[in-house]
Design an enzyme around this catalytic site. Structure first.
Site, PDB file in Angstrom:
ATOM      1  N   THR A   1      -6.865   1.661  10.856  1.00 58.58           N
ATOM      2  CA  THR A   1      -7.051   1.840   9.415  1.00 58.58           C
ATOM      3  C   THR A   1      -7.254   0.543   8.633  1.00 58.58           C
ATOM      4  O   THR A   1      -7.827   0.568   7.539  1.00 58.58           O
ATOM      5  CB  THR A   1      -5.848   2.584   8.799  1.00 58.58           C
TER       6      THR A   1
ATOM      7  N   HIS B   1       5.722  -6.122   7.599  1.00 57.46           N
ATOM      8  CA  HIS B   1       5.575  -7.486   8.119  1.00 57.46           C
ATOM      9  C   HIS B   1       5.813  -8.518   7.015  1.00 57.46           C
ATOM     10  O   HIS B   1       4.936  -9.295   6.646  1.00 57.46           O
ATOM     11  CB  HIS B   1       4.183  -7.679   8.722  1.00 57.46           C
TER      12      HIS B   1
ATOM     13  N   CYS C   1       0.863  -1.184   0.000  1.00 61.53           N
ATOM     14  CA  CYS C   1       0.000   0.000   0.000  1.00 61.53           C
ATOM     15  C   CYS C   1       0.900   1.235   0.000  1.00 61.53           C
ATOM     16  O   CYS C   1       2.125   1.129   0.163  1.00 61.53           O
ATOM     17  CB  CYS C   1      -0.909   0.009   1.227  1.00 61.53           C
TER      18      CYS C   1
ATOM     19  N   CYS D   1      -8.887   2.617   6.067  1.00 59.88           N
ATOM     20  CA  CYS D   1      -8.203   3.012   4.833  1.00 59.88           C
ATOM     21  C   CYS D   1      -8.809   2.293   3.632  1.00 59.88           C
ATOM     22  O   CYS D   1      -8.849   1.058   3.594  1.00 59.88           O
ATOM     23  CB  CYS D   1      -6.712   2.687   4.935  1.00 59.88           C
TER      24      CYS D   1
ATOM     25  N   GLU E   1       0.110   0.271  15.257  1.00 59.77           N
ATOM     26  CA  GLU E   1      -0.714   1.430  14.900  1.00 59.77           C
ATOM     27  C   GLU E   1      -1.650   1.811  16.042  1.00 59.77           C
ATOM     28  O   GLU E   1      -1.799   2.986  16.382  1.00 59.77           O
ATOM     29  CB  GLU E   1      -1.541   1.153  13.643  1.00 59.77           C
TER      30      GLU E   1
ATOM     31  N   ASN F   1      -2.996  -7.825   8.270  1.00 63.04           N
ATOM     32  CA  ASN F   1      -3.697  -7.553   7.020  1.00 63.04           C
ATOM     33  C   ASN F   1      -3.700  -8.789   6.122  1.00 63.04           C
ATOM     34  O   ASN F   1      -4.701  -9.108   5.463  1.00 63.04           O
ATOM     35  CB  ASN F   1      -3.025  -6.367   6.320  1.00 63.04           C
TER      36      ASN F   1
ATOM     37  N   CYS G   1       2.576   6.698   7.903  1.00 62.65           N
ATOM     38  CA  CYS G   1       1.631   6.799   6.786  1.00 62.65           C
ATOM     39  C   CYS G   1       0.778   8.059   6.971  1.00 62.65           C
ATOM     40  O   CYS G   1       0.253   8.303   8.063  1.00 62.65           O
ATOM     41  CB  CYS G   1       0.741   5.555   6.757  1.00 62.65           C
TER      42      CYS G   1
END
Length: 288
Positions: A167, A41, A13, A198, A131, A228, A97
């Site tokens: 996000t 990661h 991303c 996001c 985060e 993710n 970010c």
């Protein structure tokens, strides 16, 4: 002969691309650079950058540093980490970010504006995630983190609630959380919520679902510690039971069944394009 296609929406991303760009720019003029936590990661990408001089450190390592330079990765950091760096003459290469940075500021502003009414800042996110730690830090550690629906018992529904999301959480989970909190709020007590998920991540879900359904077999590539990656892998697995999770091309050791003609390769926001291309090359070699 099999047809192999790499999913176009998979891969890093913007936040990860930006962090890696910061690291590589610094390493053009520096022999080494410290990075607080893994920059992404994905162990293969971490190793690639380590070979260029990027050294992953933890918070304990940071405590012993003085008069040096440290990169803050895309996940962001709480205010106390910035304060420690400034107090010890540590130059920050800030690769947070922009989406996360805006979210941190929104949470901080809401927190400061609502101290007089004792509003509770609630964050839908993974407990202990980097985060989330940075987001909680905007509230002097007072924010309530809710990862699962049954954890809403942490909230006092007789006091105002302001809900945000990490996000990378799912839109469905966030909607379910909103519904359940709404039902429990005391009459006349304010409940605000802000969709801070996001879209670079969430918009991949319908695309991955369609991509996986079109193929006979799917290889999903991600680091084993990528949150993710776990979410997006499950999307593919639900759409196509013939989905295999791998982290490296070396994990592919046997040819695919004869009935497989169309293979899809996809990955997480932490999966580099070069790794997906490496998997495609291995598949071509082993499925002659």
């Amino acid at each position: 002969m099999i047809d192999i296609e790499i999913n176009k929406s998979s891969g890093f991303c913007f936040g990860v691309i930006n962090a890696i760009k910061h690291a590589e720019e610094e390493l053009k003029t520096e022999d080494s650079l410290n990075c607080l936590g893994e920059i992404v990661h994905n162990s293969q990408e971490v190793e690639r950058l380590a070979n260029k001089g990027l050294k992953t450190i933890n918070y304990k390592d940071l405590e012993g540093l003085r008069n040096t330079k440290v990169l803050f990765r895309a996940h962001g950091e709480p205010p106390e980490v910035y304060a420690f760096a400034h107090a010890n003459n540590i130059k920050i290469v800030d690769a947070t970010c922009p989406v996360v940075l805006r979210l941190q500021k929104r949470i901080r502003t809401k927190y400061e504006e609502t101290r007089d009414v004792q509003a509770q800042i609630v964050i839908y996110g993974k407990i202990g995630h980097a985060e989330v730690n940075g987001l909680v830090g905007q509230t002097n550690g007072e924010a309530i983190v809710v990862q699962k629906l049954d954890e809403i018992t942490k909230i006092d529904f007789s006091k105002p609630v302001i809900l945000f999301s990490q996000t990378t959480m799912s839109k469905e989970g966030f909607a379910e959380l909103i519904e359940n909190i709404s039902e429990r709020m005391a009459d006349g007590v304010d409940f605000e919520y802000f969709d801070t998920i996001c879209r670079q991540v969430s918009n991949r879900i319908p695309d991955l679902d369609e991509f996986a359904r079109e193929k006979d077999w799917i290889y999903f590539i991600a680091g084993k510690n990528s949150s993710n990656g776990k979410v997006l892998y499950q999307i593919c697995k639900d759409a196509n039971p013939n989905t295999t999770f791998i982290s490296t091309a070396d994990e592919i050791i046997e040819p695919l069944p004869d009935w497989v003609h169309h293979v899809g390769i996809c990955g997480a926001t932490s999966t580099p394009k070069w790794l997906m291309e490496e998997v495609a090359k291995k598949l071509k070699a082993i499925n002659l």
